[in-house]
Structures are given as structure tokens and as C-alpha cells.
Design an enzyme around this catalytic site. Structure first.
Site, PDB file in Angstrom:
ATOM      1  N   TRP A  87       0.792  -1.279  -0.045  1.00  0.00           N
ATOM      2  CA  TRP A  87      -0.045   0.063  -0.117  1.00  0.00           C
ATOM      3  C   TRP A  87       0.864   1.325  -0.179  1.00  0.00           C
ATOM      4  O   TRP A  87       0.407   2.318  -0.447  1.00  0.00           O
ATOM      5  CB  TRP A  87      -0.950  -0.045   1.140  1.00  0.00           C
ATOM      6  N   TRP A 124      -4.930   4.866   2.100  1.00  0.00           N
ATOM      7  CA  TRP A 124      -4.550   3.550   1.695  1.00  0.00           C
ATOM      8  C   TRP A 124      -4.365   2.494   2.834  1.00  0.00           C
ATOM      9  O   TRP A 124      -4.744   1.587   2.407  1.00  0.00           O
ATOM     10  CB  TRP A 124      -3.079   4.309   1.345  1.00  0.00           C
TER      11      TRP A 124
END
Length: 508
Positions: free
Chosen positions: A390, A413
Site C-alpha cells: 500500500w 491507503w
């Protein structure tokens, strides 16, 4: 020494601990002083600017200052943000000039540059509005403490949030990790005031200090890859208020339904203006609440989105390691795909072969912005179908978004990766084809940003690899999918099971 929580003070216990006579001394010093430096950062506006308003009330002259100070910041602004900042500073300087003032621009580091300006101008006060990212917060606390020890009137204010991160806590005195109870508490504390009006007189000093031209900061790109940004956005305070007026007149009606439709102008597009402080969150909150004829359900949904911005800053403030580390520590060892780099590069270029994903990534590259529904889809595709870390996605967004905000970017995220506050479970994998068919049913958004698919009908455009003929050849005219959606989903669930055997269930 006694604990004293001063209005507008900093955020640490050490910073709140001041001599008992400080309020009286501070008031006396302000009455006798003549010059205050107002340190602009991400509060690039004149209206509803608490630091500026306080300085104008307490001092006989005010020097507006901007310091370029990102050399040692691990999250210095990305390229798209710097391009926006360049134009926003020009707009701020023009607004100051119309009131007989100007923006003094200096290169950093801020501590040395501000000390030099204090000595040069004889200023006895520095006012600024608080920021909450870890690097800036620590630097500000050090400067405030140091300046106060020297007898300087150093004051900070809340100019960037509705509710500051330390103003709400759970019943056990802890920070929130879940949005709904956070917002239930925080929304009851929204300031019940009208935004401060723009000043009419900015009290210039008798002699202006030297300034760098804004162009000397080299914020604007030399190769004009940002031209498409300004077809969509107008940086600066006037552009921010114009965007709010457009939203109040139009898209706020129906917002709760249309905000998920990327082809429609159903969102406010105020995020970059808020990030750079060209408009205050209170002005946006009140503006939405007073929009003529706006249905309450739409106003509530929009104001709730402002609440997510508040929550993001709350989480970042209390968990300042989250820009690089998952809030949920068990995800530190998540088994990301080996050799994912070529897939990451295809995702960055908008060449994944998945139309909605590619449309979003190309919108980002062309305009510096992406629709929020599509952000969730492209993020899910990266961390779950490609199975890239991520943080790779967060860094790409940071460099390419004009609204690249550390708090919101980190929360978003980690939400997508299932490892953060109030995160979507990792086993919730967005199916980009189903999302495309639901939220871009006619394919208008895809056609706008993936023109090589424009000849396909509204059925074929969502899965072009299943269709050929009529002058279209999958794999030749448009890439085949870089991963199989079904297989990659199963691999993501297997990776989760390897990390945590209790997470065996799945939903789409």
C-alpha cells in the site's frame, strides 16, 4: 509552573505548561509591540485566517511571510502539489497587494530564516496556524518554546480543522480508531460562529524586508505537464470560493446519490483548496449548511465527508507512525507479491487492461485529481489484485495528487489495505468490473479518459477483453488485463489466510 491549556496553543503537555502570569504578560507585550510576522504555510487565504486576524488586532504592523522549508521533511510536497502551491502563492501575493501589503518569500530552513527576519525587522511576535503532520508539529513546538524563552510573542491557532485532534477522545480517554463514534462526538463540537471576514487593511510596516520572487522557489514544473490541471482547477482563495459557490448552486442537490458517479459533476472538488488552506473548513461547513434549497440528506452526507477529513487528522496526530507503518501491526509482515514492480508500473501508467482502473489513473495524471469512488477501486486493485504494498500506492498518489494531504492519503491507503483505522477488511476486494457497471453504467467516464475504448458500446466497454470486431482487437488496441481478477482475488485471500488463519471468509 501550572498546567494551562491556552486558547490556540500547541498540542503537547510541555507546550501547554507556562508560567501562571503568561496571559497577562502576553497581553502587555502585544499592546506595546509594533510588528508581527504572520507565517503562512497551508493557510493561503485572507478570510477566516485566525493567525492573521489575531495579528491585525494586536499589532501595529503585519509582515506576511512564506518560507520554503521542505529539505528535511520525509513527506515534502510532491510534484503536483508544488505546481498547485506555485499558483496559490501567486494568488495570495496578488490578494495581499490589492490591500497594500505583499508576501515576503524566503528560502529555509524555517528556523534560521525566521530568526534572521525577526532580527532584520525588529518583530516581536510570530503568529501561525497549526499543522498536524509529525515533522511540522515537532518543528513548530521547538520554535514556539525557543521564541517564548527569548520573550517573543509566539502563538499558534487552529485555522485548518473544525475540531483539533486532542479535543475529542473515547470514554476511556483514548483516541478514536473508528469513524462513526468519532464523528458522533466531534460533530457536536463544530464551532457555532461565522467565518472571519477578509480584512480591509493589512497594516504594512514602514520598511519592507527583502523577498525572493515566487519563481525562485522553482515550484512550477519546467516541462508543462501540469497544463491539464488548470483546465479543471483555479488555485487560490478566489478559486476556492468560486468552487464552493458552484457546488452550493448545483451538485450539493443530489450529492448523496451522485457523489459515487465519476462521469457526473456530483462532487465539490474542494479537497485541494482545503489542503492548501485557500478556504477554511468552517467556511465550507457553513456554506454547505446554508445552500439554498439543498435537501438535508445531501448536506448531511457532504458534511460527513468533511468529518472524514477531521478523522484522518485525528488518527495521524495520535498515531504519527502511520504514514509508513500499518496501524494494525500484524500487517507489517503481509506477503506482498514477489516481482510486483512491472505490474505497479502498468498501474501507474493506466495500462492495466481494466478500464475503470485505467480511467482513474489517467484522470490522475492528466488533471492531478481522481474521483473518490475511483480512488477506492484503483487502491483495492493495487493492494489486492496486484498485491503491491500500500505504501507504493500512497507514494504515487502523494506525488501526483494536487490534494496530496498526508493525513487523508495515509488513512485512505490503509483503509484500502485493511490495516488502518476503521479500515475495510482486507478480504473485501472491490471487483472493478462490477464497480464500473454500477457507477459508470454508460461508460462515459471510461470513454473520457480511455479514448481507445470509445467505439465500444456500454456493455462491451467494461470488459473489452471479451469483445472483438468492428475495428477493435483486444491486446492490440487496448491491453489485456495484467492479472486475472478471479485468480488474483483468490491469491489475495490466501495471502491473508497465511497471515491470519481466522480471516477465511470473503465478500466482494
Amino acid at each position: 509552573m501550572i498546567p494551562w491549556r491556552m486558547p490556540g496553543n500547541g498540542s503537547t503537555v510541555a507546550d501547554r505548561t507556562v508560567p501562571y502570569f503568561w496571559p497577562f504578560f502576553s497581553r502587555s507585550a502585544r499592546l506595546m509591540s509594533s510588528t508581527a510576522i504572520v507565517w503562512f504555510r497551508r493557510d493561503l487565504r485572507l478570510a477566516d485566517n485566525p493567525a492573521l486576524s489575531a495579528a491585525l488586532k494586536a499589532h501595529t504592523s503585519v509582515i506576511p511571510v512564506f518560507m520554503a522549508d521542505d529539505a528535511d521533511d520525509p513527506w515534502a510536497p510532491g510534484g503536483a502539489s508544488m505546481a498547485w502551491l506555485h499558483r496559490s502563492l501567486i494568488a495570495l501575493n496578488a490578494a495581499l497587494s490589492r490591500l497594500g501589503s505583499r508576501l515576503i518569500v524566503r528560502d529555509g530552513p524555517a528556523d534560521n530564516a525566521l530568526d534572521a527576519m525577526i532580527a532584520e525587522t525588529g518583530a516581536d511576535a510570530v503568529y501561525w496556524n497549526r499543522l498536524y503532520d509529525p515533522h511540522t508539529r515537532r518543528r513548530d513546538e521547538t520554535l514556539k518554546r525557543r521564541w517564548r524563552e527569548r520573550g517573543l510573542d509566539a502563538r499558534s491557532f487552529n485555522g485548518n480543522l473544525l475540531i483539533e485532534p486532542w479535543e475529542v477522545e473515547t470514554g476511556t480517554g483514548n483516541p478514536y480508531k473508528v469513524f462513526t463514534p468519532f464523528w458522533r462526538n466531534a460533530s457536536q463540537r463544530i464551532p457555532g460562529r461565522e467565518p472571519y471576514t477578509k480584512p480591509r487593511n493589512l497594516k504594512p510596516p514602514t520598511k519592507w524586508p527583502e523577498t525572493l520572487p515566487i519563481e525562485a522557489l522553482a515550484l512550477a514544473p519546467r516541462i508543462r505537464w501540469d497544463d491539464g490541471f488548470w483546465e479543471v482547477f483555479t488555485p487560490g482563495e478566489e478559486g476556492a470560493h468560486a468552487a464552493l459557490r458552484r457546488f452550493r448552486r448545483g451538485a450539493i442537490t443530489g450529492y448523496h446519490e451522485m457523489r459515487d458517479v465519476p462521469a457526473d459533476d456530483g462532487v465539490s472538488q474542494l479537497s485541494a483548496h482545503l489542503h492548501f488552506g485557500e478556504i477554511s473548513p468552517l467556511a465550507v461547513w457553513n456554506g454547505a449548511g446554508s445552500a439554498p434549497g439543498a435537501p438535508p440528506v445531501d448536506v448531511e452526507h457532504f458534511q460527513r465527508e468533511l468529518g472524514w477529513r477531521e478523522f484522518a487528522h485525528h488518527v495521524l496526530y495520535h498515531f504519527d507512525r502511520t504514514p509508513t507503518e500499518p496501524l494494525n501491526a500484524k500487517y507489517r509482515n503481509f506477503p506482498w507479491r514477489d516481482g510486483h514492480e512491472p505490474l505497479l508500473a502498468a498501474w501507474q501508467r493506466g495500462q492495466t487492461g481494466i478500464p475503470l482502473v485505467d480511467a482513474g489513473m489517467r484522470q490522475l495524471w492528466q488533471t492531478g485529481w481522481m474521483h473518490n469512488r475511483v480512488r477506492m477501486v484503483v487502491a483495492s486493485f493495487l493492494v489486492k489484485n496486484i498485491r503491491a504494498p500500500w505504501l507504493d500506492g500512497a507514494r504515487w498518489f502523494w506525488d501526483t495528487l494536487v490534494d496530496g494531504d498526508l493525513a487523508s492519503n495515509t488513512l485512505g491507503w490503509q483503509w484500502a489495505a485493511g490495516c488502518g483505522a476503521d479500515a475495510a477488511p482486507y478480504f473485501r476486494v472491490f471487483n472493478p468490473v462490477l464497480q464500473s457497471k454500477k457507477f459508470d453504467k454508460a461508460g462515459d467516464y471510461i470513454r473520457r479518459f480511455v479514448p481507445e475504448l470509445s467505439q465500444l458500446d456500454s456493455k462491451a466497454i467494461h470488459e473489452p477483453w471479451l469483445h472483438s470486431g468492428a475495428g477493435f482487437s483486444p491486446g492490440k488496441d487496448y491491453p489485456l488485463p495484467i492479472v486475472d481478477l478471479k485468480t488474483s482475488r483468490e491469491e489475495a485471500l490466501a495471502a491473508l489466510a497465511a497471515l491470519d488463519p481466522s480471516k477465511q471468509s470473503a465478500k466482494t
